[in-house]
Design a protein around this motif. Structure first.
Motif, short mmCIF file in Angstrom:
data_model
loop_
_atom_site.label_atom_id
_atom_site.label_comp_id
_atom_site.label_asym_id
_atom_site.label_seq_id
_atom_site.Cartn_x
_atom_site.Cartn_y
_atom_site.Cartn_z
N GLU A 7 0.81 -1.22 0.00
CA GLU A 7 0.00 0.00 0.00
C GLU A 7 0.84 1.28 0.00
OE1 GLU A 7 -4.19 -1.11 1.84
OE2 GLU A 7 -2.60 -1.34 3.32
N LYS B 293 -0.28 4.08 -2.44
CA LYS B 293 -1.45 4.81 -1.97
C LYS B 293 -1.08 5.80 -0.86
CE LYS B 293 -4.50 2.20 0.01
NZ LYS B 293 -5.67 1.31 0.25
N SER C 100 -10.97 -1.45 2.73
CA SER C 100 -9.89 -2.43 2.73
C SER C 100 -10.13 -3.51 3.78
CB SER C 100 -8.55 -1.74 2.99
OG SER C 100 -8.27 -0.79 1.98
N GLN D 71 -9.95 -5.92 6.90
CA GLN D 71 -9.60 -5.72 8.31
C GLN D 71 -9.81 -7.02 9.06
OE1 GLN D 71 -8.59 -2.59 9.26
NE2 GLN D 71 -8.95 -1.84 7.19
N ILE E 76 -6.45 1.97 4.73
CA ILE E 76 -5.50 0.86 4.53
C ILE E 76 -6.12 -0.44 5.06
CG2 ILE E 76 -3.42 2.29 4.63
CD1 ILE E 76 -3.13 1.27 7.59
N SER E 77 -5.55 -1.55 4.64
CA SER E 77 -5.93 -2.84 5.20
C SER E 77 -5.19 -3.04 6.51
CB SER E 77 -5.59 -3.97 4.23
OG SER E 77 -4.20 -3.95 3.92
#
Length: 234
Positions: free
Chosen positions: A101, A104, A126, A128, A202-203
């Motif tokens: 990521e 990004k 994303s 989780q 974000i994940s």
């Protein structure tokens, strides 16, 4: 443009190799940018330091070894001091945050819109991992309390993914030794005139305590103290 990935590390022998390889792979994909990996080993006792000195030595640009365990904030401070990039990314040494990521995260800076970018675990669509309810409540409370003092509208002040331009991070005196780094740095960047802060979703692949998670309730109390300390008293 050069990117420094700063990795604070303490007893991560089970993940450090995978993290280093993932960081190198992802950084290599960023067009028109050089990269360097800066690792601070905070006196690991599980073989992590030996891995950094041995099989991983050729994969890392700079390694700092602490002779005593000082905490995440101290490790980040040492890494930032050694970093030579125009952009500095903080990367945990576990597998909770995905280096893929990076594009990004740095995009708002590369486009000239941001000086600081926070990667939010609670923003966007994303993936989780579902874990602890009270950790989520604690994160929400700390972010809300921090926002009340900074007048920012962050959704994840405690995120481990924070990205800074060199001009911002190199001019901040980081004091906190442990997990107080997160509220301290947030309070201090919020006081910079005309600072441009962005947040991107974000994940998050969180760990259980059995899997190596280290932060606990005492760190939450310290975070409250740091929010008050650095917002009210400087």
């Amino acid at each position: 443009m050069k990117i420094s990935i700063v990795i604070p590390c303490y007893n991560e022998s089970g993940t450090i190799e995978s993290v280093i390889r993932a960081v190198k792979k992802s950084a290599a994909k960023i067009q028109d940018c050089q990269s360097e990996i800066v690792v601070t080993d905070d006196c690991s006792t599980d073989g992590t330091a030996e891995m950094l000195k041995g099989k991983l030595a050729g994969e890392i640009d700079k390694v700092i070894f602490h002779e005593v365990n000082r905490g995440k904030g101290a490790a980040i401070r040492a890494g930032i001091s050694a970093a030579g990039g125009d952009i500095v990314i903080i990367q945990d040494a576990d597998l909770e945050y995905n280096p893929e990521e990076y594009p990004k995260l740095i995009k708002p800076i590369l486009e000239g819109n941001a000086d600081v970018v926070y990667g939010s675990r609670f923003k966007g669509e994303s993936a989780q991992r579902i874990l602890y309810f009270w950790h989520r409540m604690g994160n929400g409370f700390l972010t809300l309390l921090s926002n009340m003092f900074t007048n920012l509208n962050l959704t994840d002040m405690e995120t481990g993914y924070k990205v800074f331009t060199k001009n911002v991070i190199k001019n901040i005196d980081i004091v906190e030794e442990r997990f107080g780094f997160e509220p301290e740095i947030t309070a201090k960047i919020a006081k910079i005139k005309d600072i441009r802060i962005y947040e991107v979703g974000i994940s998050y692949y969180g760990r259980t305590y059995k899997e190596g998670k280290k932060i606990g309730w005492k760190d939450g109390i310290m975070a409250v103290y740091c929010i008050l300390k650095y917002n009210i008293f400087g």
